[in-house]
Write an enzyme that holds these catalytic residues in place. Sequence first.
Site, PDB file in Angstrom:
ATOM      1  N   THR A  96       3.475   3.995   1.443  1.00 36.58           N
ATOM      2  CA  THR A  96       4.560   4.091   2.407  1.00 36.58           C
ATOM      3  C   THR A  96       5.338   5.371   2.155  1.00 36.58           C
ATOM      4  OG1 THR A  96       6.344   2.859   3.486  1.00 36.58           O
ATOM      5  CG2 THR A  96       6.355   2.889   1.076  1.00 36.58           C
ATOM      6  N   CYS A 155       0.853   1.741   5.082  1.00 34.96           N
ATOM      7  CA  CYS A 155       0.454   0.364   4.772  1.00 34.96           C
ATOM      8  C   CYS A 155      -0.981   0.058   5.199  1.00 34.96           C
ATOM      9  CB  CYS A 155       1.423  -0.634   5.394  1.00 34.96           C
ATOM     10  SG  CYS A 155       3.100  -0.471   4.759  1.00 34.96           S
ATOM     11  N   ALA A 159       9.706  -1.695   6.645  1.00 36.59           N
ATOM     12  CA  ALA A 159       8.679  -2.055   5.663  1.00 36.59           C
ATOM     13  C   ALA A 159       9.307  -2.865   4.538  1.00 36.59           C
ATOM     14  CB  ALA A 159       8.034  -0.796   5.098  1.00 36.59           C
ATOM     15  N   GLN A 163       0.835  -1.198   0.000  1.00 41.53           N
ATOM     16  CA  GLN A 163       0.000   0.000   0.000  1.00 41.53           C
ATOM     17  C   GLN A 163       0.873   1.253   0.000  1.00 41.53           C
ATOM     18  OE1 GLN A 163      -3.633  -0.423   2.419  1.00 41.53           O
ATOM     19  NE2 GLN A 163      -2.983  -2.496   2.910  1.00 41.53           N
TER      20      GLN A 163
END
Length: 222
Positions: free
Chosen positions: A84, A187, A156, A82
């Site tokens: 970041t 995210c 991440a 998603q």
Amino acid sequence: MDAPVKTAPKTEVAWKISDQPVAYPEALAAMEARATAIAHGTAGEQVWLLEHPPIYTAGTSANDADLLEARFPVYRTGRGGQLTYHGPGQRVGYAMLDLRTRTPDVRAYVRDLEQWLIETLAQFNVKGERREGRVGIWVQHGPTATSNEREDKIAALGVRIKRWVTLHGVALNVEPDLSHFSGIVPCGVTAHGVTSLADLGIQVSMADANVALMQSFKKIFG
């Protein structure tokens, strides 16, 4: 896609380290070119350690509603995941690996990336952990005004695989400006925040982070 027959890697992974922030479009173009060359057999595997100027990137599962404030340029990218943030003080590791010569298993590769981060954090006496249903590596720490401890993301990861060659990789929060994350829902997770080694009271230079990432990579990937 059908998995190829696994064979032994032929050469060692080459390391590239950029000391100055690299613009995201420039990095993406270079990474794509290297991955294509690897797929064609004209270049070897490479891991690139770098920083970016402040940006947000949106993966293939990004929800537009999670962009709360476009404080920095937003780039759509083909990696999984998603929204970041990337910026100074965060060590990004782009891994361009040939899974045809390793384990041609996407889930196993993601687990290895997670373990790479966990092993790197362990070198600084930080316990990084996976969480079911949440992407990234998490740490427990505290206390806060309302709880004896809290849980935040410290690293991440996001991947893309083309012709069984990997692109993108991991991002470790060494000492970024954590307020920059407030422009997005990182995210897609609203119940937890983000942290860094510096936020945990651990002062680590980028050179130290590089060494830890390189040593841990060799332990996990050979």
